[in-house]
Write an enzyme that holds these catalytic residues in place. Structure first.
Site, PDB file in Angstrom:
ATOM      1  N   VAL A 156       0.847  -1.189   0.000  1.00 31.31           N
ATOM      2  CA  VAL A 156       0.000   0.000   0.000  1.00 31.31           C
ATOM      3  C   VAL A 156       0.883   1.239   0.000  1.00 31.31           C
ATOM      4  O   VAL A 156       2.091   1.168   0.275  1.00 31.31           O
ATOM      5  CB  VAL A 156      -0.945   0.011   1.215  1.00 31.31           C
ATOM      6  CG1 VAL A 156      -1.909  -1.151   1.166  1.00 31.31           C
ATOM      7  CG2 VAL A 156      -0.149   0.007   2.516  1.00 31.31           C
ATOM      8  N   CYS A 157       0.271   2.377  -0.304  1.00 33.26           N
ATOM      9  CA  CYS A 157       0.984   3.655  -0.242  1.00 33.26           C
ATOM     10  C   CYS A 157       1.329   3.971   1.210  1.00 33.26           C
ATOM     11  O   CYS A 157       0.471   3.892   2.099  1.00 33.26           O
ATOM     12  CB  CYS A 157       0.109   4.758  -0.844  1.00 33.26           C
ATOM     13  SG  CYS A 157       0.794   6.425  -0.691  1.00 33.26           S
ATOM     14  N   ALA A 158       2.568   4.306   1.450  1.00 36.47           N
ATOM     15  CA  ALA A 158       3.017   4.562   2.820  1.00 36.47           C
ATOM     16  C   ALA A 158       2.477   5.868   3.386  1.00 36.47           C
ATOM     17  O   ALA A 158       2.635   6.134   4.577  1.00 36.47           O
ATOM     18  CB  ALA A 158       4.541   4.583   2.867  1.00 36.47           C
TER      19      ALA A 158
ATOM     20  N   PHE B  76      -1.913   4.671   3.076  1.00 33.99           N
ATOM     21  CA  PHE B  76      -2.157   3.259   3.439  1.00 33.99           C
ATOM     22  C   PHE B  76      -3.310   2.648   2.656  1.00 33.99           C
ATOM     23  O   PHE B  76      -4.077   1.847   3.180  1.00 33.99           O
ATOM     24  CB  PHE B  76      -2.411   3.120   4.952  1.00 33.99           C
ATOM     25  CG  PHE B  76      -1.258   3.555   5.796  1.00 33.99           C
ATOM     26  CD1 PHE B  76      -0.145   2.739   5.930  1.00 33.99           C
ATOM     27  CD2 PHE B  76      -1.285   4.777   6.436  1.00 33.99           C
ATOM     28  CE1 PHE B  76       0.922   3.138   6.720  1.00 33.99           C
ATOM     29  CE2 PHE B  76      -0.225   5.180   7.208  1.00 33.99           C
ATOM     30  CZ  PHE B  76       0.899   4.379   7.353  1.00 33.99           C
ATOM     31  N   GLU B  77      -3.435   3.023   1.385  1.00 33.98           N
ATOM     32  CA  GLU B  77      -4.433   2.428   0.517  1.00 33.98           C
ATOM     33  C   GLU B  77      -3.734   1.757  -0.665  1.00 33.98           C
ATOM     34  O   GLU B  77      -2.566   2.048  -0.985  1.00 33.98           O
ATOM     35  CB  GLU B  77      -5.429   3.483   0.028  1.00 33.98           C
ATOM     36  CG  GLU B  77      -6.326   4.030   1.129  1.00 33.98           C
ATOM     37  CD  GLU B  77      -7.392   4.960   0.585  1.00 33.98           C
ATOM     38  OE1 GLU B  77      -7.444   5.126  -0.654  1.00 33.98           O
ATOM     39  OE2 GLU B  77      -8.162   5.509   1.391  1.00 33.98           O
TER      40      GLU B  77
END
Length: 607
Positions: A536-538, A541-542
């Protein structure tokens, strides 16, 4: 136990307000009496001259003496502690009761002399009243010696014993002498009490200055002499009395007038002294605070009432009213001028309150949109308040233009009110965009650009309002004689509302363009890389279906990374420079190491 303590505290606070309330009425009466005396100095038959003639004094001496006595009593009512204040009221009430007892006894003796058989009050009724007065006075001072206050029963005892009328009159005079003697002895024995209390207060004030400083002492004195609730009740009493006077006149045409004119006329009549002006300011503050509390309850419920900031407690509106009243010399105006000025001042105060309501509403409606709340009623409340905040400024501005002719001051006032409507419109549009984004199955990559465009549009409208006010002020200065104050207002308006807005908008545009250029310089991740990453994107968080790759080989959403680049140029994970060309050596070394390592290991190390 706790409930009893709370009830006791409530009673003490209520007593503290009610017992000090007469002090403000005394100050109001002194102000009006002094104004009336000054306006009637040319006439001969004044009350002051009559009193002065009876006592052999000058009229101005009587007036000044009455004023000083009133100021002294008002000062005592403000400054005395509650315990001493209750004790003083007890003695004042005892004095009034003794005066009533004296008048009843005098009435009884006069009736006995003129016509004993035609008395309006029978002897038994007067006897019962005198007995009740004696018991009440003894209860107030907490003594069992009821006979001390029963001397005015002696004339009736003499009448019941069928003594001659001259003996009854002598007994009445004896009771009067005994009462006056007792009151005089009590007064002389306590004549130094005010001096002792003043000395104690002075020493206490010195100690407070040494311990806490002069500023804290000034605030403490202000809190003692300017209790908001006292002035609130005082002004509301004046306002209610004025409304009663308006509507109680049988020949008055007030029912044919518009209610708003009656309200402003009543406010103008209740704003004739510094004390009533202070009361009006406190009333406006409490009204604004009540409106903000009701709006907060409407939006969030009763569980979110704590933590109001100073600016959201209504004091801003009260201070604004006081400053405008002092600047315009409101108290010196005639009634019609005062009504017109009060309508403008109240419009400014209401505009400030509406802006405070928007500051409460804005985070609520954005939080509803971001959290995707399923509570329909919460959304309805927020949207309905948004509509109210957009319609109310427009209606108020239209009303103001129909009453007054357009000028620079009016344009500035209306523009500040319309800014709230523009800001509310922008928040409502962003709310609908976020709600639409929650209904999409895939992330809306261009949402951030649209939100930025809405903010930019709102700023453009605000800037256009500021320019229109500036243009109108310039045109007005060409067709009329303009004073220095008007020129200063235009200059201040140019700097704060035109130049600073333009500069802030331009800096925001440059920052966004630079961030977009930085993002475009980074390579996009391929589908193969994203499938191998499975992360996920840091930042948000998606899941990542589209991503940008930094020089340190970390993956982020385009929008998330662009928002991050508004703040700094470092990678959110390893804090290396994201911009190519900066920290090139370290970036190349990191890239070489990551190329030599397995891809999965590199991702784990990066995280």
């Amino acid at each position: 136990m706790e409930n009893s303590e709370q009830e006791k505290n409530i009673i003490m606070r209520f007593s503290n307000v009610i017992l000090r309330l007469p002090s403000v009425f005394i100050l109001e009466a002194i102000y009006h009496a002094r104004t009336r005396f000054i306006s009637t100095t040319t006439t001969k038959d004044t009350v002051a001259e009559t009193i002065a003639h009876d006592w052999g004094l000058e009229p101005h001496m009587v007036t000044i003496g009455t004023q000083y006595l009133g100021y002294f009593v008002a000062f005592l009512l403000h400054a005395l502690p509650l315990r001493m204040l209750i004790k003083m009221y007890k003695f004042v009430l005892i004095g009034m009761m003794l005066l009533v007892a004296h008048l009843l006894s005098d009435h009884f003796i006069s009736t006995q002399i003129i016509n004993p058989l035609n008395s309006q009050l029978p002897m038994i009724t007067i006897f019962l009243i005198q007995s009740a007065i004696s018991l009440f006075c003894a209860w107030l001072v907490d003594t069992k010696h009821v006979w001390v206050f029963s001397v005015y029963l002696l004339p009736m005892v003499a009448s019941s014993c069928s003594l001659p009328l001259d003996v009854q009159e002598m007994v009445h005079k004896t009771a009067q002498i005994i009462t006056l003697t007792g009151v005089t002895v009590f007064t002389l024995s306590n004549i130094l009490v005010p001096y002792r209390m003043a000395l104690i207060g002075y020493k206490t004030l010195q100690e407070y200055v040494e311990l806490y400083g002069i500023v804290s002492v000034i605030f403490a004195v202000y809190n003692r002499f300017f209790v908001p609730m006292i002035y609130l009740i005082f002004w509301l009493s004046l306002f209610a009395h004025r409304l009663y006077v308006y509507y109680s006149k049988k020949d008055s045409h007030v029912f044919q007038e518009q209610w708003i004119l009656v309200i402003f006329a009543s406010i103008a009549d209740c704003c004739e002294s510094p004390w009533s002006l202070i009361g009006l300011c406190y009333t406006v503050s409490y009204s604004a605070f009540l409106l903000l509390v009701l709006c907060k309850i409407y939006l969030k419920g009763f569980s979110e009432l704590g933590g109001q900031s100073f600016l959201h407690r209504g004091w801003t509106e009260g201070i604004t009213l006081m400053l405008l009243a002092m600047e315009t010399e409101l108290l010196q105006l005639k009634k019609l001028e005062k009504i017109l000025l009060l309508s403008v001042v109240m419009f400014i105060v209401l505009s400030s309150t509406i802006q405070s309501v928007y500051e409460i509403l804005d985070p609520v409606i954005l939080a509803l949109a971001a959290s995707n709340s399923r509570n329909v009623f919460n959304h309805f409340r927020a949207i309905s308040m948004c509509i109210g905040l957009m319609v109310t400024p427009l209606y108020l501005s239209l009303t103001l233009f129909t009453v007054f002719e357009a000028d620079l001051w009016l344009m500035i006032i209306v523009s500040s009110c319309l800014l709230t409507a523009i800001q509310t419109l922008g928040s409502l549009m962003i709310y609908f965009l976020f709600m639409a984004d929650h209904r999409r199955s895939e992330p809306w990559e261009s949402l951030d650009d649209i939100v930025y465009s809405i903010h930019a549009l709102c700023h453009v409208l605000e800037f256009g309002l500021a320019l229109s006010v500036l243009f109108y002020g310039g045109m007005e200065s060409l067709h009329a004689d303009y004073n220095i104050v008007g020129g200063v207002v235009i200059l201040v308006h140019c700097y704060f509302n035109v130049w600073q807005r333009a500069q802030a908008g331009w800096q925001s545009f440059l920052g966004r363009r630079e961030a977009a250029h930085k993002i475009n310089s980074l390579p996009s991740a391929s589908k193969l890389e994203l499938s191998a990453l499975q992360d996920v994107c840091a930042i948000c968080f998606e899941e990542m279906k589209f991503a940008k790759v930094t020089p340190c080989h970390h993956f982020f959403h385009n929008v998330c990374l662009r928002r991050w680049l508004y703040v700094q140029d470092k990678c959110p994970l390893c804090h290396n420079s994201i911009i190519p060309g900066k920290n090139g050596a370290s970036s190349d070394a990191n890239n070489d190491n990551r190329m030599a390592a397995p891809h999965g290991l590199d991702v784990n190390l990066g995280q």
